[in-house]
Design a protein around this motif. Structure first.
Motif, PDB file in Angstrom:
ATOM      1  N   LYS A 104     -12.117  12.497  -7.812  1.00  0.00           N
ATOM      2  CA  LYS A 104     -10.794  12.646  -6.653  1.00  0.00           C
ATOM      3  C   LYS A 104     -10.690  13.283  -6.254  1.00  0.00           C
ATOM      4  CE  LYS A 104      -7.711  11.301 -10.299  1.00  0.00           C
ATOM      5  NZ  LYS A 104      -8.164  10.816 -10.283  1.00  0.00           N
ATOM      6  N   TYR A 109      -3.149  13.438  -0.228  1.00  0.00           N
ATOM      7  CA  TYR A 109      -2.939  12.423  -1.474  1.00  0.00           C
ATOM      8  C   TYR A 109      -4.355  12.389  -2.772  1.00  0.00           C
ATOM      9  CZ  TYR A 109       0.028   9.844   1.422  1.00  0.00           C
ATOM     10  OH  TYR A 109       1.499   9.392   2.124  1.00  0.00           O
ATOM     11  N   ARG A 113       2.212   1.935  -3.481  1.00  0.00           N
ATOM     12  CA  ARG A 113       1.604   2.487  -4.789  1.00  0.00           C
ATOM     13  C   ARG A 113       1.089   3.586  -4.189  1.00  0.00           C
ATOM     14  NH1 ARG A 113      -3.535  -0.385  -2.621  1.00  0.00           N
ATOM     15  NH2 ARG A 113      -4.792   1.123  -2.029  1.00  0.00           N
ATOM     16  N   LEU A 114       0.560   4.008  -3.011  1.00  0.00           N
ATOM     17  CA  LEU A 114       0.941   5.471  -2.579  1.00  0.00           C
ATOM     18  C   LEU A 114       2.026   6.629  -3.097  1.00  0.00           C
ATOM     19  CD1 LEU A 114      -1.023   6.057   0.648  1.00  0.00           C
ATOM     20  CD2 LEU A 114      -1.912   6.377  -1.658  1.00  0.00           C
ATOM     21  N   ALA A 161      -6.792   2.156   1.422  1.00  0.00           N
ATOM     22  CA  ALA A 161      -5.819   2.107   1.190  1.00  0.00           C
ATOM     23  C   ALA A 161      -5.445   2.900   2.770  1.00  0.00           C
ATOM     24  CB  ALA A 161      -4.670   4.035   0.156  1.00  0.00           C
ATOM     25  N   THR A 181       0.894  -0.778   0.173  1.00  0.00           N
ATOM     26  CA  THR A 181       0.176  -0.072   0.149  1.00  0.00           C
ATOM     27  C   THR A 181       0.793   0.937   0.291  1.00  0.00           C
ATOM     28  OG1 THR A 181      -1.565  -1.150   1.568  1.00  0.00           O
ATOM     29  CG2 THR A 181      -1.850   1.536   1.670  1.00  0.00           C
ATOM     30  N   LEU A 183      -5.671  10.946  -5.793  1.00  0.00           N
ATOM     31  CA  LEU A 183      -6.914  10.014  -5.120  1.00  0.00           C
ATOM     32  C   LEU A 183      -8.623   9.676  -5.054  1.00  0.00           C
ATOM     33  CD1 LEU A 183      -5.033   7.927  -2.813  1.00  0.00           C
ATOM     34  CD2 LEU A 183      -4.091   7.054  -4.591  1.00  0.00           C
ATOM     35  N   THR A 184      -9.180   8.709  -5.461  1.00  0.00           N
ATOM     36  CA  THR A 184     -10.728   8.999  -4.835  1.00  0.00           C
ATOM     37  C   THR A 184     -10.813   8.877  -3.530  1.00  0.00           C
ATOM     38  OG1 THR A 184     -11.131   6.620  -5.066  1.00  0.00           O
ATOM     39  CG2 THR A 184     -10.656   8.720  -7.502  1.00  0.00           C
ATOM     40  N   ARG A 241       2.299   6.881  -7.149  1.00  0.00           N
ATOM     41  CA  ARG A 241       1.595   7.565  -8.058  1.00  0.00           C
ATOM     42  C   ARG A 241       1.585   8.720  -7.580  1.00  0.00           C
ATOM     43  NH1 ARG A 241      -4.628   6.017  -7.631  1.00  0.00           N
ATOM     44  NH2 ARG A 241      -5.029   7.573  -8.693  1.00  0.00           N
ATOM     45  N   GLU A 284     -10.112   5.680  -2.807  1.00  0.00           N
ATOM     46  CA  GLU A 284      -8.892   4.745  -2.734  1.00  0.00           C
ATOM     47  C   GLU A 284      -8.507   5.256  -1.780  1.00  0.00           C
ATOM     48  OE1 GLU A 284      -7.696   4.747  -7.329  1.00  0.00           O
ATOM     49  OE2 GLU A 284      -7.986   6.786  -6.397  1.00  0.00           O
ATOM     50  N   PHE A 285      -8.328   6.651  -1.114  1.00  0.00           N
ATOM     51  CA  PHE A 285      -7.303   6.664  -0.199  1.00  0.00           C
ATOM     52  C   PHE A 285      -7.992   5.845   1.565  1.00  0.00           C
ATOM     53  CE2 PHE A 285      -7.386  10.057   3.576  1.00  0.00           C
ATOM     54  CZ  PHE A 285      -6.646   9.855   3.627  1.00  0.00           C
ATOM     55  N   ASP A 342     -16.016   8.096  -5.451  1.00  0.00           N
ATOM     56  CA  ASP A 342     -15.313   7.898  -6.868  1.00  0.00           C
ATOM     57  C   ASP A 342     -14.966   9.022  -7.262  1.00  0.00           C
ATOM     58  OD1 ASP A 342     -15.584   4.797  -6.609  1.00  0.00           O
ATOM     59  OD2 ASP A 342     -17.758   4.730  -7.428  1.00  0.00           O
TER      60      ASP A 342
END
Lengths: 239, 303
Positions: free
Chosen positions: B125, B86, A8-9, B97, A5, B89-90, A12, B93-94, B123
């Motif tokens: 950003k 971040y 990935r962060l 994570a 994880t 990210l959406t 990106r 996703e955030f 979904d």
């Protein structure tokens, strides 16, 4: 030791920033130079070695190392988003190690691959030059990533310090003060390339045994120290 | 039952003392950490969150040191004040994570997003989110692992009233479930609406602790000063001084105003319009002259 994880962060964030444009620009420039040199000068081992040693290894690899190494952690510390990694039951050295792997991967991808490509364009790997410099780029990617990741962890001006090291120390002092070359990632990586390439095509001021010890030592110590610094990272004090 | 214990803790930055010998215990339920800007609230929260080492003293979670102890984050959820999160990210996703970093799966992230009612925008950003939406996604990221402690630094800053109410409702629920919820604020009304227990810090010191009603009373019972302008200042002054809620009145002839010191805040504010009406006096200006939060707090420190 490795957290997918975090990886990935990190990649990106690394490839999603405007700064990442440099990651693409430099390799394209190298390949363009290689094409131009080949077209005008034809295939020549010494010229090829000059381009790869002078631009790819001396300039492009450290610059990409700075972008990838500092970029793997610096911006997160700057904008505070590192909080979301730190406030987790994840060992801080794991975060550093993972970010190191990503930085190495990115640096290798954007420096070693174009170096190899440029080498083949320049003289079709004559005298093993393309392979030798590619290996140098791979080796240097590891040490630069560890060094600049540490810099990104301890300093808010990591990019500036990184550029100073890469351009002033390695390029300028390295050419003026012979002793400075002993403490240069570039020279260490070249000593590896020296063994691979044909006689006299690649030269380094550092012997291979010493270079190996220094490469491994710098990488290990920088990574360990970055882990320690992250464990004690203070995120506050701006009230 | 999870308790954060701050024991004779100080924290300084160079020559500046941000937190000065503070001791407090934060237990289950909602606790408000109240104080003016720069009082040391964030420094305290950062020490409770393990992002800052105390210069002296101890900060512990159920007896375990928080600083340099990653294991405490299994029990702590943190909603930081800073906005960095971040943005590329959406929302989903955030939060996913964040769940993964706790060793959890996407289902936990889904539950957390549902709790903060952010599924509809998950979904998109994060860069496109409003302040309130960001705050809710931060909440979701703090809640993924169902923590027993929730620390929030100025969570209501920049939220609109509706978002504020939603978040308050959520925090109330968390407190009622037996979680230890601590949030900081420099706005008394916010704290009063939400927290059953208040800790007040002023200039790095622990100024007061306890039930909000008691602290509110301390704050409102202090002498209040008002500047009043009216159609007949002297007649108004004569009528007001007859009432025990007024301790003193000065007629400021250069400003053309009355400077009134009231001792009983509630009674005085009810009395003033009544007196004016009874005497046929028009009130032109009624303004509290020392209502700044700092003066309220400094009174509290002196009390």
């Amino acid at each position: 030791m490795y957290d997918p994880t975090v990886a990935r962060l990190t990649y990106r964030a690394l490839l999603g920033r405007r700064r990442a444009a440099i990651l693409f620009v430099l390799p394209v420039l190298l390949v363009a130079i290689a094409v131009a040199v080949r077209a005008f000068a034809g295939a020549d081992d010494d010229v090829a070695s000059g381009v790869l040693g002078g631009f790819a290894i001396a300039t492009m690899v450290p610059l990409i190392g700075v972008i990838a190494g500092t970029g793997a952690i610096g911006p997160e510390i700057d904008d505070g988003s590192i909080v979301y990694l730190l406030a987790k039951p994840v060992k801080r050295p794991t975060i550093i190690f993972t970010k190191l792997i990503v930085a190495i991967g990115v640096t290798m991808l954007f420096s070693a691959v174009p170096t190899m490509l440029a080498g083949f364009i320049l003289n079709g790997n004559g005298g093993q030059i393309a392979v030798a410099y590619t290996i140098a780029a791979l080796v240097a990617s590891i040490a630069y990533s560890a060094l600049f990741l540490l810099l990104g962890t301890v300093s808010r001006h990591a990019v500036v310090f990184g550029l100073v090291y890469a351009l002033v120390w390695e390029a300028l002092f390295g050419s003026l003060v012979p002793g400075a070359r002993t403490l240069s990632v570039q020279q260490w990586s070249l000593s590896v390339a020296e063994k691979v390439a044909g006689e006299g095509l690649v030269t380094s001021d550092v012997g291979l045994p010493l270079a190996t010890v220094l490469l491994v030592g710098v990488t290990v110590v920088a990574t360990w120290y970055a882990g320690q610094k992250l464990r004690a990272l203070k995120l506050a004090g701006e009230e | 039952m999870t308790t954060i214990e701050i024991d004779h803790t100080s924290r300084w930055f160079g020559n500046v003392v941000a937190v000065n010998d503070v001791s407090m215990t934060v237990g289950p339920g909602v606790t408000g950490l109240l104080g003016p800007n720069g009082a040391g609230k964030s420094t305290l929260i950062n020490m409770m969150a393990g992002f800052l080492a105390p210069s002296t003293g101890k900060v512990t979670l159920d007896g375990k040191q928080i600083w340099r102890n990653e294991a405490v984050y299994r029990a702590i959820g943190i909603v930081p004040e800073r906005e960095g999160m971040y943005d590329f990210l959406t929302g989903r996703e955030f939060v996913v994570a964040n769940a993964e970093l706790h060793g959890l799966d996407a289902a936990a992230a889904g539950r957390a997003l549902a709790t903060v009612e952010m599924e509809y925008a998950q979904d998109r950003k994060i860069a496109t989110y409003s302040k309130g939406m960001r705050q809710r996604v931060k909440m979701a990221s703090a809640l993924v692992h169902d923590p027993s402690v929730l620390l929030l630094d100025e969570p209501f800053n920049g939220m609109d009233p509706r978002q504020r109410m939603q978040l308050m409702e959520l925090l109330r629920r968390m407190g009622a479930e037996g979680r230890t919820v601590l949030f900081s604020s420099h706005i008394l009304e916010e704290v009063e609406q939400l927290a059953s227990h208040i800790e007040v810090v002023v200039a790095g010191r622990h100024a007061a602790s306890g039930d909000f009603r008691r602290i509110r009373r301390l704050m409102t019972d202090r002498p209040h000063r008002y500047t009043v302008r009216s159609s007949d200042d002297r007649a108004l002054a004569a009528a007001l001084i007859a009432d025990p809620s007024t301790a003193g009145i000065e007629v400021d002839t250069t400003e053309g105003a009355l400077l009134i010191q009231a001792v009983d805040f509630g009674r005085f504010t009810a009395l003033l319009p009544q007196v004016a009406r009874a005497h046929g006096i028009r009130l032109l200006t009624v303004s509290p002259s020392d209502e700044s939060l700092e003066s309220v707090f400094s009174y509290l420190v002196a009390a």
